[in-house]
Motif scaffolding. Structure first.
Motif, PDB file in Angstrom:
ATOM      1  N   ARG A 135       0.850  -1.185   0.000  1.00  0.00           N
ATOM      2  CA  ARG A 135       0.000   0.000   0.000  1.00  0.00           C
ATOM      3  C   ARG A 135       0.886   1.235   0.000  1.00  0.00           C
ATOM      4  N   ASP A 137       1.049   5.064   0.617  1.00  0.00           N
ATOM      5  CA  ASP A 137       0.360   6.167   1.274  1.00  0.00           C
ATOM      6  C   ASP A 137       1.250   7.406   1.242  1.00  0.00           C
ATOM      7  N   ASP A 139       2.166   9.276   3.674  1.00  0.00           N
ATOM      8  CA  ASP A 139       3.084   9.316   4.814  1.00  0.00           C
ATOM      9  C   ASP A 139       4.015   8.119   4.881  1.00  0.00           C
ATOM     10  N   ASN A 141       4.777   3.914   3.125  1.00  0.00           N
ATOM     11  CA  ASN A 141       4.440   2.755   2.306  1.00  0.00           C
ATOM     12  C   ASN A 141       4.480   1.503   3.188  1.00  0.00           C
TER      13      ASN A 141
END
Length: 218
Positions: A135, A137, A139, A141
């Motif tokens: 995933r 993101d 901020d 991973n």
């Protein structure tokens, strides 16, 4: 008259069925196109074992020890900063101890870590981090991994950073695991209550730097 009505009804039903089939076909084509477009962005890499490394750290109340592990040349698939799939294989027989300078003491600890009390590397020469999905993101991973040690598998989530350089891709990350989940119970206070301050902490930390180069099977 009845025949005409039956014919009209049959035509209407046939038309509805045809429209439904056509809509389903369009939906299937759209989904297929999305899958193909997504697959087209996936690139295949191989681990550069000469540049990649794992640092392990274990500790007890009075001190900690650390060393290195080498990786094997396995395939990793990337889609941008997303790790699509990869079986990151660790050569357990390559384990070293880095913090002890005295050769005899170093060999003693290393031999103990490699024997049946700990990782039993003769019977289990490899450990694996099998990436199931990841995933990306803003901020952080996260990769979802099956961690396999001594033939025992548990699921863990590992944060990672990924950087594309001129001729390589570098994945850096950190994780820790409870050794007792992998039947490594030696001097664990979770299983032995009479150790005093002689226990060894269950947590083992891993810092890894995985260097990838483009895979060419020609």
């Amino acid at each position: 008259m009845k025949l005409n009505k039956l014919l009209v009804a049959a035509i209407v039903v046939f038309g509805l069925i045809s429209c439904g089939d056509e809509a389903q076909k369009k939906e299937e084509v759209t989904e297929s196109s999305e899958i193909n477009a997504d697959s087209a962005n996936i690139k295949v890499y191989i681990i550069d074992t000469t540049l990649s490394s794992i640092k392990w750290t274990g500790s007890k109340p009075t001190e900690e020890h650390f060393g290195t592990l080498n990786l094997l040349p396995t395939i990793v698939e990337l889609n941008g900063k997303q790790i699509v799939h990869g079986d990151i294989a660790v050569n357990m027989q390559s384990m070293t101890v880095s913090d002890i300078e005295d050769k005899e003491s170093n060999a003693k600890l290393l031999g103990h870590l490699k024997n049946e009390d700990f990782f039993n590397v003769e019977k289990y020469p490899e450990a694996h981090l099998v990436v199931l999905e990841s995933r990306v993101d803003p901020d952080q991973n996260i990769m979802m991994v099956d961690l396999i040690i001594k033939g025992i598998q548990t699921s863990v989530e590992i944060p990672y950073n990924i950087e594309y350089e001129e001729k390589q891709v570098v994945i850096n990350g950190f994780c820790s695991f409870d050794r007792t989940n992998y039947d490594i119970k030696y001097n664990s206070k979770s299983f032995f209550s009479d150790l005093g301050d002689k226990f060894i902490n269950d947590e083992i930390k891993l810092d890894f730097s995985i260097v990838l180069k483009e895979f060419n099977d020609n």
